[in-house]
Scaffold this active site. Structure first.
Site, mmCIF file in Angstrom:
data_model
loop_
_atom_site.group_PDB
_atom_site.id
_atom_site.type_symbol
_atom_site.label_atom_id
_atom_site.label_comp_id
_atom_site.label_asym_id
_atom_site.label_seq_id
_atom_site.Cartn_x
_atom_site.Cartn_y
_atom_site.Cartn_z
ATOM 1 C CE1 TYR A 58 -4.255 1.302 -0.274
ATOM 2 C CE2 TYR A 58 -3.446 2.910 1.319
ATOM 3 C CZ TYR A 58 -4.397 2.511 0.398
ATOM 4 O OH TYR A 58 -5.477 3.312 0.120
ATOM 5 C CB SER A 140 -6.592 11.336 5.423
ATOM 6 O OG SER A 140 -7.512 10.711 4.552
ATOM 7 C CD GLN A 178 -6.918 14.672 2.103
ATOM 8 O OE1 GLN A 178 -6.095 15.101 1.326
ATOM 9 N NE2 GLN A 178 -6.954 13.401 2.444
ATOM 10 C CG HIS A 322 -4.105 10.989 -4.146
ATOM 11 N ND1 HIS A 322 -5.122 11.673 -3.534
ATOM 12 C CD2 HIS A 322 -3.937 9.870 -3.411
ATOM 13 C CE1 HIS A 322 -5.552 10.994 -2.496
ATOM 14 N NE2 HIS A 322 -4.836 9.882 -2.387
ATOM 15 C CB SER A 355 2.481 15.096 -6.005
ATOM 16 O OG SER A 355 1.136 14.922 -5.646
ATOM 17 N N GLY A 356 5.463 13.912 -4.702
ATOM 18 C CA GLY A 356 6.781 13.528 -5.211
ATOM 19 C C GLY A 356 7.967 14.117 -4.476
ATOM 20 C CB VAL A 357 8.296 16.501 -1.662
ATOM 21 C CG1 VAL A 357 9.415 17.078 -0.812
ATOM 22 C CG2 VAL A 357 7.565 17.605 -2.416
#
Ligand code: GLV
Length: 439
Positions: A58, A140, A178, A322, A355-357
């Site tokens: 996951y 979340s 969120q 995401h 995203s992607g850091v």
């Protein structure tokens, strides 16, 4: 490298994050070692060893062929930082102000669901460390700890001895709720009320995940914690959802899988998209409940949508795909940020980036491209997976140290100096894929 025993030569508005480097080098003399390596590829590899198969799958899940994730990483590679020399960075300031709240750095904990599959304590240690570091925390709706317990842990972080003090801040933790918006307005209102009553500073509506993206490995292994009865905590602790369970004749103690499935299938990623028509109601409802607290939309990737957010009265957006987990083959979130900022959206609302850091240089590049604030996700998930609270602390303190040192040696005195002219940006030619870009 600065030596803390030297009398204070300069003034900082936060602790000197960079001292962590010196401490890490020194501790061997005391027979100690650092907990683990936070170089992202090694961090991920270690987390994989520590996780169960399902947790591992996951955590590393991306949509389809992982092209969006790859694009996210490649886009960072396209921009290079231009250092300035002989700049007096001794009094550099890592702090920023987000919606009127002083934060230790323009870095936050991105909202990520079901933390319990990475560590039994779930969101608690994460929220606590965020509070301790005076960095914004995002919870979340798919989280595995109640809103109230997360808020208490985030508050507790402010009370521990090593809690960071940011000059000029009221020392209150900054937290974002969120929302995955249910099609049950009574339930939405209840969740928002709970968030406000628990001291959440702002609401972020996420709009890219009415349904989970297609993730091969999870599908192939039936890897879905919610159907195993994990991850419905926000619902199970909600009076309106409790009523819905009762109406459906489900006792969550006896049938946790059915209860949890009802939560996720009907209320979280329920597969039924909303449209812009619903948003004014949500903004009005949140503003009434919260007395006017900020409202953001997350998942924005196009100039068109960013403009809609301005028109509809959002206070901010989260430019996010995401982390490559939803639409495969999508544009890089960093490229979306550039498009959105170039369209002047940053002058009309607060643009944040996600995203992607994978490190301080990525944070700096996003800030230079016009983000006001940057969300970090997988890095702390890996720390949590390896060593719980201590792991999250280690990863985030190291990230702050790396950020601080990059400012010192790159010639940046404060966050206002992260401007586009401090980047050299190459054309969008992604045919040469460096292995490192895949991290
Ligand atoms: C949920 O937010 C996920 O990406 O799995």
């Amino acid at each position: 490298m600065s030596d803390p025993r030297i009398p204070k030569l300069y003034h900082r508005s936060t602790p000197s994050w960079e001292q962590r480097q010196r401490e890490s080098f020194w501790i061997l003399n005391e027979g100690k070692t650092v907990p683990f390596n936070t170089r992202p590829d090694k961090l991920e590899a270690l987390a994989r060893e520590c996780l169960s198969r399902n947790g591992r799958l996951y955590a590393e899940s991306n949509a389809g062929n992982s092209w969006t994730h790859l694009a996210n990483r490649q886009a960072f590679y396209r921009h290079r930082i231009i250092s300035h020399q002989l700049v007096d960075t001794n009094e550099r300031d890592t702090t920023t102000t987000l919606f009127g709240h002083r934060c230790a750095a323009p870095i936050g904990f991105a909202p990520i669901g079901i933390n319990k599959i990475y560590n039994g304590a779930g969101e608690i240690p994460v929220a606590k460390v965020a509070g301790e570091l005076q960095l914004p925390y995002g919870l979340s709706t798919a989280g595995s700890t109640s809103i109230e317990d997360v808020a208490a842990a985030n508050d507790e972080g402010r009370t521990i001895p090593q809690a960071v003090h940011v000059e000029g801040s009221d020392d209150k933790p900054i937290r974002f709720y969120q929302l995955y918006m249910p099609h049950d307005d009574e339930l939405t209102i209840s969740l928002l009320r709970r968030a406000h009553n628990s001291g959440f500073t702002a609401c972020i509506l996420t709009t890219d995940t009415w349904q989970l993206g297609w993730r091969h490995d999870d599908v192939a292994t039936s890897n879905y914690a919610f159907y195993r009865g994990i991850g419905a905590d926000l619902g199970l602790t909600d009076p309106v959802f409790q009523k819905r369970l009762e109406e459906a004749g489900i006792d969550p103690k006896k049938e946790p899988e059915r209860a949890s499935a009802k939560w996720i299938d009907e209320n979280v990623w329920h597969g039924r998209a909303f449209s812009w028509e619903k948003i004014p109601w949500l903004i009005k409802t949140w503003k009434e409940i919260s007395g006017g607290a900020p409202f953001l939309i997350k998942g924005i990737q196009s100039v068109h949508d960013a403009q809609k957010c301005v028109e509809i009265g959002c206070d901010g957006i989260v430019v996010s795909n995401h982390a490559g987990r939803q639409v495969d083959g999508a544009i890089a979130s960093l490229d979306a940020l550039e498009n959105i900022v170039n369209a002047g959206i940053g002058e009309k609302l607060v643009v944040t980036f996600d995203s992607g850091v994978r490190g301080a240089s990525d944070v700096i590049k996003a800030l230079c491209l016009g983000a006001k604030f940057v969300w970090v996700g997988r890095l702390w998930i890996w720390g949590l997976s390896i060593m719980g609270e201590e792991g999250v602390r280690h990863v985030m303190r190291n990230l702050l140290a790396e950020f601080d040192i990059s400012m010192a040696i790159g010639g940046f005195r404060n966050v206002d100096e992260f401007t586009k002219d401090r980047l050299e940006s190459y054309i969008k030619s992604y045919s040469l894929i460096d292995e490192k870009a895949k991290l």
